[in-house]
Design a protein around this motif. Structure first.
Motif, short mmCIF file in Angstrom:
data_model
loop_
_atom_site.label_atom_id
_atom_site.label_comp_id
_atom_site.label_asym_id
_atom_site.label_seq_id
_atom_site.Cartn_x
_atom_site.Cartn_y
_atom_site.Cartn_z
N ASP A 9 0.73 -1.28 -0.14
CA ASP A 9 -0.17 0.07 0.02
C ASP A 9 0.82 1.41 0.04
OD1 ASP A 9 0.96 -0.10 2.54
OD2 ASP A 9 -0.75 0.52 3.53
N ASN A 10 2.28 1.15 -0.19
CA ASN A 10 3.05 2.34 -0.06
C ASN A 10 2.75 3.46 -1.32
OD1 ASN A 10 4.21 1.56 2.18
ND2 ASN A 10 6.24 1.08 1.43
N PRO A 11 2.50 2.87 -2.25
CA PRO A 11 2.18 4.09 -3.35
C PRO A 11 0.70 4.75 -2.87
CG PRO A 11 3.07 1.96 -4.61
CD PRO A 11 2.86 1.78 -2.96
N ALA A 12 -0.12 3.98 -2.55
CA ALA A 12 -1.54 4.63 -2.29
C ALA A 12 -1.30 5.70 -1.02
CB ALA A 12 -2.29 3.56 -2.17
N ARG A 13 -0.42 5.32 -0.12
CA ARG A 13 -0.03 6.28 1.11
C ARG A 13 0.76 7.37 0.68
NH1 ARG A 13 2.78 4.80 5.37
NH2 ARG A 13 4.11 3.18 4.11
N ILE A 14 1.69 7.09 -0.45
CA ILE A 14 2.54 8.15 -0.59
C ILE A 14 1.72 9.23 -1.32
CG2 ILE A 14 4.38 8.80 -1.94
CD1 ILE A 14 5.85 6.05 -1.29
N GLN A 15 0.53 8.34 -2.50
CA GLN A 15 -0.29 9.62 -3.30
C GLN A 15 -1.00 10.35 -2.20
OE1 GLN A 15 -0.11 10.08 -6.57
NE2 GLN A 15 -1.58 11.92 -5.79
N ASN A 16 -1.50 9.70 -1.13
CA ASN A 16 -2.40 10.53 -0.04
C ASN A 16 -1.45 11.72 0.49
OD1 ASN A 16 -4.62 11.01 1.52
ND2 ASN A 16 -3.79 9.82 3.06
N ALA A 17 -0.12 11.36 0.79
CA ALA A 17 0.62 12.28 1.51
C ALA A 17 0.84 13.31 0.24
CB ALA A 17 1.91 11.67 1.87
N ASP A 19 -1.37 14.34 -2.15
CA ASP A 19 -2.52 15.03 -2.24
C ASP A 19 -2.70 16.02 -1.12
OD1 ASP A 19 -3.16 13.54 -4.55
OD2 ASP A 19 -4.52 12.28 -3.58
N ASN A 20 -2.48 15.36 0.15
CA ASN A 20 -2.72 16.54 1.46
C ASN A 20 -1.62 17.55 1.31
OD1 ASN A 20 -4.57 14.73 2.52
ND2 ASN A 20 -3.34 13.59 3.65
N THR A 21 -0.24 17.29 0.94
CA THR A 21 0.54 18.24 0.89
C THR A 21 0.16 19.54 -0.06
OG1 THR A 21 2.24 16.79 1.66
CG2 THR A 21 3.15 19.00 0.67
N MET A 22 -0.36 18.84 -1.20
CA MET A 22 -0.80 19.87 -2.44
C MET A 22 -2.12 20.81 -1.75
SD MET A 22 0.80 19.70 -5.24
CE MET A 22 -0.16 20.46 -6.41
N ALA A 23 -2.83 20.09 -1.21
CA ALA A 23 -4.04 21.00 -0.74
C ALA A 23 -3.71 21.76 0.52
CB ALA A 23 -4.93 19.79 0.01
N ASN A 24 -2.55 21.62 1.09
CA ASN A 24 -2.15 22.57 2.00
C ASN A 24 -1.38 23.70 1.39
OD1 ASN A 24 -3.20 21.13 4.28
ND2 ASN A 24 -1.20 20.11 4.62
N LEU A 25 -0.38 23.42 0.41
CA LEU A 25 0.08 24.38 -0.59
C LEU A 25 -1.00 25.26 -1.06
CD1 LEU A 25 2.76 25.31 -2.04
CD2 LEU A 25 2.26 23.50 -3.58
#
Length: 73
Positions: A9-17, A19-25
């Motif tokens: 599940d690492n690629p999915a977890r990394i994609q989530n990170a 997405d979250n970082t992009m949203a904060n940016l």
């Protein structure tokens, strides 16, 4: 006994990170666009510095996701 290393599940977890970082940016950039004239220069510099670090993190996440994807193939 140690747990086995399950990285499926690492690629999915990394994609989530990513997405979250992009949203904060994006949220911080929108805030600056709307309120740059209302905040202090120190606060503006702080937000801009955080955004620079977020961009670096996103680039790192993308590289890490590619590595994980390649390792699974």
């Amino acid at each position: 006994m140690a747990k086995p290393d399950n990285r499926e599940d690492n690629p999915a977890r990394i994609q989530n990170a990513i997405d979250n970082t992009m949203a904060n940016l994006n949220e911080a950039e929108e805030y600056l666009d709307e309120h740059a004239d209302e905040i202090s220069a120190v606060d503006k510099e702080s937000i801009e510095s955080k955004n620079a670090r977020r961009k670096e993190s996103i680039n790192g996440f993308i590289a890490e996701k590619q590595d994980e994807t390649n390792a699974q193939e």
